[in-house]
Design an enzyme around this catalytic site. Structure first.
Site, PDB file in Angstrom:
ATOM      1  N   ASP A   1      -5.740  -7.743   5.959  1.00  0.00           N
ATOM      2  CA  ASP A   1      -4.991  -8.652   5.087  1.00  0.00           C
ATOM      3  C   ASP A   1      -5.047 -10.096   5.586  1.00  0.00           C
ATOM      4  OD1 ASP A   1      -3.443  -8.329   7.350  1.00  0.00           O
ATOM      5  OD2 ASP A   1      -1.568  -8.021   6.278  1.00  0.00           O
TER       6      ASP A   1
ATOM      7  N   ASN B   1       0.832  -1.214   0.000  1.00  0.00           N
ATOM      8  CA  ASN B   1       0.000   0.000   0.000  1.00  0.00           C
ATOM      9  C   ASN B   1       0.862   1.256   0.000  1.00  0.00           C
ATOM     10  OD1 ASN B   1      -2.670  -0.934  -0.074  1.00  0.00           O
ATOM     11  ND2 ASN B   1      -2.686  -1.336   2.113  1.00  0.00           N
TER      12      ASN B   1
END
Length: 172
Positions: free
Chosen positions: A93, A58
């Site tokens: 995640d 990210n």
């Protein structure tokens, strides 16, 4: 009317980003599978999967790339488990897979297979090759345990496996 109700229920059970069960629906199905497994004395197992270095994806490539990684992992899981198995995104995640009719050994083998399958095929997105790796942990259900206990044990198995792999990685 029933069709609309079914569609609303499916939407409520599906993760907002990837086409797998959300945490609430996954825990419900996990509770059902634990009960079924215990009632009929049938093996069933749980694989807990954590994406490695997801924050760095990210940070380096942006949230669209992070979303693509999540979609890639969800698709890989869905494509490489049986129809009787259940895939869910627990949040962030973290993913999990319920394996029906699977011993802990079967689940460990499947977890390793999924880990290698994902790692062996980098994701191509926005002109970048992003290496994706996961850390799985697998446990069989224990008599009398609930969904929260099974998830906690699978999470601990994942961390134990991650520590073992890190200890085995050559340094330097």
């Amino acid at each position: 009317m029933k069709g609309r109700l079914d569609a609303v229920q499916e939407e409520a059970d599906t993760d907002s980003l990837v086409p797998v069960l959300n945490r609430r629906a996954f825990v419900r199905e996990l509770s059902r599978m634990i009960s079924f497994s215990q009632r009929y004395n049938q093996p069933a197992s749980l694989v807990f999967i954590d994406l490695n270095n997801f924050k760095q994806v990210n940070d380096k490539y942006g949230h669209a790339a992070g979303d693509a990684v999540l979609e890639y992992v969800a698709s890989a899981l869905m494509e490489h488990v049986r129809e009787s198995d259940i895939v869910g995104r627990l949040g962030g995640d973290e993913f999990a897979v319920i394996l029906a009719q699977a011993t802990e050994s079967d689940a460990t083998d499947k977890a390793e297979s999924l880990m290698h399958l994902i790692a062996d095929k980098p994701l191509e997105i926005m002109g970048h090759r992003i290496a994706v790796s996961v850390s799985p942990g697998a446990v069989a259900f224990k008599a009398g345990e609930d969904a929260a206990a099974a998830l906690a044990r699978a999470d601990e198995a994942m961390y134990a496996a991650k520590r073992r792999r890190n200890d085995e990685t050559p340094k330097g």
